[in-house]
Design a protein around this motif. Structure first.
Motif, PDB file in Angstrom:
ATOM      1  N   ARG A  42       0.862  -1.077   0.045  1.00  0.00           N
ATOM      2  CA  ARG A  42      -0.174   0.173   0.050  1.00  0.00           C
ATOM      3  C   ARG A  42       0.805   1.160  -0.144  1.00  0.00           C
ATOM      4  O   ARG A  42       0.606   2.224  -0.865  1.00  0.00           O
ATOM      5  N   ARG A  43       1.892   1.211   0.837  1.00  0.00           N
ATOM      6  CA  ARG A  43       2.614   2.525   0.787  1.00  0.00           C
ATOM      7  C   ARG A  43       3.401   2.607  -0.501  1.00  0.00           C
ATOM      8  O   ARG A  43       3.518   3.834  -1.133  1.00  0.00           O
ATOM      9  N   ARG A  46       1.039   4.210  -2.942  1.00  0.00           N
ATOM     10  CA  ARG A  46       0.798   5.430  -2.569  1.00  0.00           C
ATOM     11  C   ARG A  46       1.951   6.245  -3.204  1.00  0.00           C
ATOM     12  O   ARG A  46       1.804   7.487  -3.816  1.00  0.00           O
ATOM     13  N   GLN A  51      -1.504   5.902  -6.096  1.00  0.00           N
ATOM     14  CA  GLN A  51      -2.949   5.237  -6.001  1.00  0.00           C
ATOM     15  C   GLN A  51      -3.270   4.905  -4.523  1.00  0.00           C
ATOM     16  O   GLN A  51      -2.240   4.321  -3.881  1.00  0.00           O
ATOM     17  N   GLU A  52      -4.407   4.956  -4.212  1.00  0.00           N
ATOM     18  CA  GLU A  52      -4.571   4.531  -2.884  1.00  0.00           C
ATOM     19  C   GLU A  52      -5.402   2.976  -3.113  1.00  0.00           C
ATOM     20  O   GLU A  52      -6.298   2.940  -3.826  1.00  0.00           O
TER      21      GLU A  52
END
Length: 57
Positions: A42-43, A46, A51-52
């Motif tokens: 996820r990091r 981002r 993008q989330e």
């Protein structure tokens, strides 16, 4: 024309590695490894791709 977000990643190698680590953790029932890989993925998404990624349900 929109920019391809994967251009900032080495042909998706980092993305694929982190997804493989998550799958390995899930397969071996190592919840810590699975969660760590998910957080790192996820990091990365981002920071590198802007993008989330939604949290899993």
């Amino acid at each position: 024309m929109s920019e391809n977000p994967t251009d900032r990643c080495e042909a998706g190698e980092v993305c694929e590695l982190l997804k493989a680590l998550e799958a390995a953790g899930r397969g071996s029932r190592n919840r810590s490894m699975e969660a760590d890989a998910r957080v790192r993925y996820r990091r990365h998404m981002r920071e590198a791709h802007r993008q989330e990624v939604p949290l899993p349900l």
